[in-house]
Design a protein around this motif. Structure first.
Motif, PDB file in Angstrom:
ATOM      1  N   GLU A 111      -2.529   8.347  -7.900  1.00  0.00           N
ATOM      2  CA  GLU A 111      -1.860   9.010  -9.017  1.00  0.00           C
ATOM      3  C   GLU A 111      -2.268  10.482  -9.130  1.00  0.00           C
ATOM      4  O   GLU A 111      -1.494  11.309  -9.616  1.00  0.00           O
ATOM      5  CB  GLU A 111      -2.167   8.285 -10.324  1.00  0.00           C
ATOM      6  N   HIS A 112      -3.482  10.819  -8.683  1.00  0.00           N
ATOM      7  CA  HIS A 112      -3.928  12.223  -8.722  1.00  0.00           C
ATOM      8  C   HIS A 112      -3.089  13.094  -7.779  1.00  0.00           C
ATOM      9  O   HIS A 112      -3.016  14.303  -7.951  1.00  0.00           O
ATOM     10  CB  HIS A 112      -5.394  12.351  -8.280  1.00  0.00           C
ATOM     11  N   ALA A 113      -2.519  12.478  -6.750  1.00  0.00           N
ATOM     12  CA  ALA A 113      -1.819  13.249  -5.726  1.00  0.00           C
ATOM     13  C   ALA A 113      -0.311  13.318  -5.972  1.00  0.00           C
ATOM     14  O   ALA A 113       0.420  13.923  -5.187  1.00  0.00           O
ATOM     15  CB  ALA A 113      -2.096  12.671  -4.346  1.00  0.00           C
ATOM     16  N   ALA A 114       0.144  12.725  -7.062  1.00  0.00           N
ATOM     17  CA  ALA A 114       1.565  12.752  -7.391  1.00  0.00           C
ATOM     18  C   ALA A 114       2.431  12.281  -6.226  1.00  0.00           C
ATOM     19  O   ALA A 114       3.379  12.947  -5.821  1.00  0.00           O
ATOM     20  CB  ALA A 114       1.997  14.164  -7.839  1.00  0.00           C
ATOM     21  N   MET A 115       2.069  11.164  -5.654  1.00  0.00           N
ATOM     22  CA  MET A 115       2.845  10.541  -4.581  1.00  0.00           C
ATOM     23  C   MET A 115       2.487   9.063  -4.598  1.00  0.00           C
ATOM     24  O   MET A 115       1.587   8.663  -5.331  1.00  0.00           O
ATOM     25  CB  MET A 115       2.532  11.186  -3.223  1.00  0.00           C
ATOM     26  N   VAL A 116       3.198   8.275  -3.803  1.00  0.00           N
ATOM     27  CA  VAL A 116       2.892   6.845  -3.770  1.00  0.00           C
ATOM     28  C   VAL A 116       2.820   6.339  -2.331  1.00  0.00           C
ATOM     29  O   VAL A 116       3.547   6.835  -1.462  1.00  0.00           O
ATOM     30  CB  VAL A 116       3.950   6.005  -4.539  1.00  0.00           C
ATOM     31  N   PRO A 117       1.935   5.372  -2.071  1.00  0.00           N
ATOM     32  CA  PRO A 117       1.915   4.722  -0.750  1.00  0.00           C
ATOM     33  C   PRO A 117       2.967   3.613  -0.705  1.00  0.00           C
ATOM     34  O   PRO A 117       3.665   3.377  -1.698  1.00  0.00           O
ATOM     35  CB  PRO A 117       0.503   4.134  -0.684  1.00  0.00           C
ATOM     36  N   ASP A 118       3.069   2.930   0.434  1.00  0.00           N
ATOM     37  CA  ASP A 118       3.957   1.770   0.556  1.00  0.00           C
ATOM     38  C   ASP A 118       3.189   0.468   0.372  1.00  0.00           C
ATOM     39  O   ASP A 118       3.746  -0.546  -0.062  1.00  0.00           O
ATOM     40  CB  ASP A 118       4.623   1.757   1.940  1.00  0.00           C
ATOM     41  N   ILE A 119       1.914   0.513   0.778  1.00  0.00           N
ATOM     42  CA  ILE A 119       1.034  -0.653   0.676  1.00  0.00           C
ATOM     43  C   ILE A 119      -0.296  -0.126   0.139  1.00  0.00           C
ATOM     44  O   ILE A 119      -0.721   0.982   0.493  1.00  0.00           O
ATOM     45  CB  ILE A 119       0.804  -1.306   2.062  1.00  0.00           C
ATOM     46  N   MET A 120      -0.961  -0.905  -0.711  1.00  0.00           N
ATOM     47  CA  MET A 120      -2.261  -0.471  -1.234  1.00  0.00           C
ATOM     48  C   MET A 120      -3.156  -1.685  -1.428  1.00  0.00           C
ATOM     49  O   MET A 120      -2.690  -2.736  -1.872  1.00  0.00           O
ATOM     50  CB  MET A 120      -2.080   0.242  -2.576  1.00  0.00           C
ATOM     51  N   THR A 121      -4.426  -1.522  -1.090  1.00  0.00           N
ATOM     52  CA  THR A 121      -5.362  -2.612  -1.289  1.00  0.00           C
ATOM     53  C   THR A 121      -6.318  -2.303  -2.430  1.00  0.00           C
ATOM     54  O   THR A 121      -6.681  -1.154  -2.676  1.00  0.00           O
ATOM     55  CB  THR A 121      -6.150  -2.904  -0.005  1.00  0.00           C
ATOM     56  N   SER A 122      -6.726  -3.363  -3.105  1.00  0.00           N
ATOM     57  CA  SER A 122      -7.670  -3.271  -4.220  1.00  0.00           C
ATOM     58  C   SER A 122      -8.659  -4.419  -4.065  1.00  0.00           C
ATOM     59  O   SER A 122      -8.340  -5.451  -3.468  1.00  0.00           O
ATOM     60  CB  SER A 122      -6.912  -3.388  -5.549  1.00  0.00           C
ATOM     61  N   ALA A 123      -9.862  -4.233  -4.551  1.00  0.00           N
ATOM     62  CA  ALA A 123     -10.857  -5.321  -4.611  1.00  0.00           C
ATOM     63  C   ALA A 123     -11.988  -4.779  -5.489  1.00  0.00           C
ATOM     64  O   ALA A 123     -11.709  -4.239  -6.550  1.00  0.00           O
ATOM     65  CB  ALA A 123     -11.341  -5.745  -3.232  1.00  0.00           C
ATOM     66  N   LYS A 124     -13.229  -4.887  -5.043  1.00  0.00           N
ATOM     67  CA  LYS A 124     -14.377  -4.379  -5.801  1.00  0.00           C
ATOM     68  C   LYS A 124     -14.207  -4.558  -7.320  1.00  0.00           C
ATOM     69  O   LYS A 124     -14.309  -5.669  -7.805  1.00  0.00           O
ATOM     70  CB  LYS A 124     -14.681  -2.933  -5.404  1.00  0.00           C
ATOM     71  N   ALA A 125     -13.909  -3.495  -8.060  1.00  0.00           N
ATOM     72  CA  ALA A 125     -13.895  -3.596  -9.526  1.00  0.00           C
ATOM     73  C   ALA A 125     -12.766  -4.471 -10.075  1.00  0.00           C
ATOM     74  O   ALA A 125     -12.764  -4.802 -11.262  1.00  0.00           O
ATOM     75  CB  ALA A 125     -13.818  -2.205 -10.147  1.00  0.00           C
TER      76      ALA A 125
END
Ligand SMILES: *Cc1c(COP(=O)(O)O)cnc(C)c1O
Length: 391
Positions: free
Chosen positions: A230-244
Motif C-alpha cells: 500500500e505504501h507503493a500505490a500499486m498492487v501485486p497479483d499474488i501475496m503471501t502472509s504468515a508470521k503476525a
C-alpha cells in the motif's frame, strides 16, 4: 551422546514462563522488553485479551475437522482479507514457507491453465528470504541456505534488487513471474524503493508476468499499513502472509487475484491443518483487531516516535551505530560493531531484539507498544552503546 533435540538452532540460554503485552518474563526471574516479538509474529504482544478469548472459546468447541468439510471461519476470514486488500481469493496454510510454496505453485498453475505451460521460471532477488523448504531456499538466492541440500530446485533466476534493467534482461520466454519482499526483512530491513516496485508492476504488465509479493514479515500492520504494498500505490497479483497473521498461532495465507485464483481447481493443492477452526478463530481475532479503527494510526505514531528516539541514539553514538532503516515498526539498526555484540549487550540489559543480514539488529516490537516502552528501549540502547564505546 548428542542432545535429544536436534541441534539446528543455537538458542540463547534463556526461556520464558509468561508474557504480557510487550514484556516477557524469563526463567531467570527477570522481565524483558520484547522488541523481537518472536520475529515479527507477536504483533499484538503476549496474552492479548482478544486472542486469549478467541482461542479459549474455540478450544472448547472444535479444533480441527480437515478441509473435507466447510470451515466457516475460513470463509469469514477470507472475505475480510479480500475486502481489505487487492485480492479476490485466499488459501490458508500453516506457515510462511507453505504460503510461498502455494504462491510458486499458483504461478506455474496459472500459466498451465492459460495454455502456456512453458512459462514456469520466477525472477527473484539476491539475498532475499522466502522460507526453508526446497522451493523457497531455491527462491532466496542465498548460497548459505542451499549448502548441503543437493541441486537447487530449478525455476528461479536471481538479480540484484533495485535495478529494473537487470530484471528486464533476465526475462526469457520461460519467465512467468517476479517474486519480491517489499522490505527485505532477514536481509537486514532493506527497504525496496516504491518506485522500483512500481517499475516491476509496469514490467509485469508489459510482459504478461505475474507479480508476487512476500509480505510474510512486512504484512499485518508491521509497517503502519495492513500490507506494505500500500505504501507503493500499486498492487501485486499474488501475496503471501504468515508470521503476525496468527499472532503466535501457526497460520499462513496466500492471496491472489481472480484470474490466478481460478486456476487453482479442486484437488490442485491442499493442507491437512491449513485453516483449521482453531487457527481461523485466532487469525480472525488478529485481523479484526488490526483492522479496527485507529489501530494502524497507532502503529504509524509509535513508529515515528521510535524513529525519532533512535535517530537521537545514532547521533550520540556514531562509533557504534551507522544508520536506521525501515518503515513503521519494521526497523533495523545497521551497526558499526558486530551486530551480535549489540544484540548480546541489549539482551543483558533486558531487551530482546533480532539479528538480521548486513550487520543489522532488527527492532520488531509488538504493534501495541506505547511511548513508555519506546522510552525504555531508547534509554536502554543509549546505555548499551555507552558501555560498548567504553569497552
Ligand atoms: C519468516 C519469513 C518466511 C518464512 O516463514 P516460515 O513461517 O518460517 O516458514 C518467508 N518469507 C519471509 C519474508 C519471512 O520473513
Amino acid at each position: 551422546m548428542i542432545p535429544a533435540l536436534l541441534s539446528n538452532y543455537a538458542p540463547a540460554d534463556l526461556s520464558f514462563e509468561k508474557g504480557e503485552g510487550a514484556y516477557l518474563y524469563g526463567n531467570d526471574g527477570r522481565r524483558y522488553l520484547d522488541f523481537a516479538a518472536g520475529i515479527a509474529v507477536s504483533g499484538l504482544g503476549h496474552a492479548h485479551p482478544a486472542l486469549v478469548a478467541a482461542i479459549t472459546d474455540q478450544a472448547s468447541k472444535v479444533w480441527h475437522v480437515s478441509n473435507l468439510f466447510r470451515i466457516p471461519g475460513q470463509e469469514v476470514l477470507a472475505q475480510k482479507l479480500v475486502n481489505a486488500t487487492f485480492a479476490d481469493a485466499v488459501y490458508f496454510c500453516n506457515s510462511g514457507a507453505e504460503a510461498n510454496e502455494c504462491a510458486i505453485k499458483m504461478v506455474r498453475k496459472y500459466f498451465s491453465h492459460i495454455g502456456e505451460p512453458e512459462k514456469y521460471r520466477i525472477i527473484a532477488f539476491e539475498n532475499s528470504f522466502h522460507g526453508r523448504t526446497l522451493a523457497t531456499i531455491a527462491a532466496a538466492g542465498q548460497d548459505k541456505l542451499l549448502a548441503g541440500f543437493g541441486p537447487a530446485m530449478d525455476g528461479f533466476d536471481h538479480v540484484a534488487v533495485g535495478y529494473i534493467d537487470l530484471v528486464e534482461a533476465a526475462i526469457t520466454d520461460e519467465t512467468a513471474a517476479i517474486l519480491i519482499e517489499p522490505i527485505m526483512g532477514e536481509g537486514g530491513i532493506r527497504v525496496v524503493e516504491p518506485s522500483f516496485l512500481r517499475a516491476l508492476r509496469d514490467l509485469c504488465d508489459e510482459r504478461g508476468l505475474l507479480l508476487v509479493f512476500d509480505e510474510i514479515q512486512t504484512g499485518m500492520g508491521r509497517t503502519g499499513k495492513l500490507f506494505a504494498y500500500e505504501h507503493a500505490a500499486m498492487v501485486p497479483d499474488i501475496m503471501t502472509s504468515a508470521k503476525a497473521l496468527g499472532g503466535g498461532f501457526p497460520v499462513g495465507a496466500c492471496l491472489a487475484v481472480e484470474k490466478v485464483a481460478v486456476a487453482m481447481t479442486v484437488g490442485s493443492h491442499g493442507s491437512t491443518y491449513g485453516g483449521n477452526p482453531l487457527a481461523m478463530a485466532v487469525a480472525g481475532a488478529v485481523v479484526e483487531t488490526i483492522t479496527a479503527e485507529g489501530f494502524l494510526d497507532h502503529v504509524v505514531e509509535m513508529g515515528n516516535h521510535l524513529k525519532q528516539g533512535l535517530e537521537g541514539v545514532i547521533d550520540r553514538h556514531p562509533d557504534i551505530l551507522e544508520e536506521l532503516r525501515g518503515v513503521g515498526l519494521h526497523l533495523g539498526l545497521k551497526c558499526k560493531i558486530e551486530n551480535k555484540q549489540l544484540f548480546n549487550a541489549l539482551l543483558k540489559q533486558g531487551v530482546l531484539t533480532v539479528m538480521g543480514g548486513d550487520n543489522v539488529v532488527r527492532l520488531l516490537p509488538p504493534l501495541i507498544i506505547e511511548d513508555a516502552q519506546i522510552s525504555e528501549l531508547v534509554s536502554a540502547l543509549d546505555d548499551v552503546c555507552t558501555e560498548l564505546e567504553n569497552a
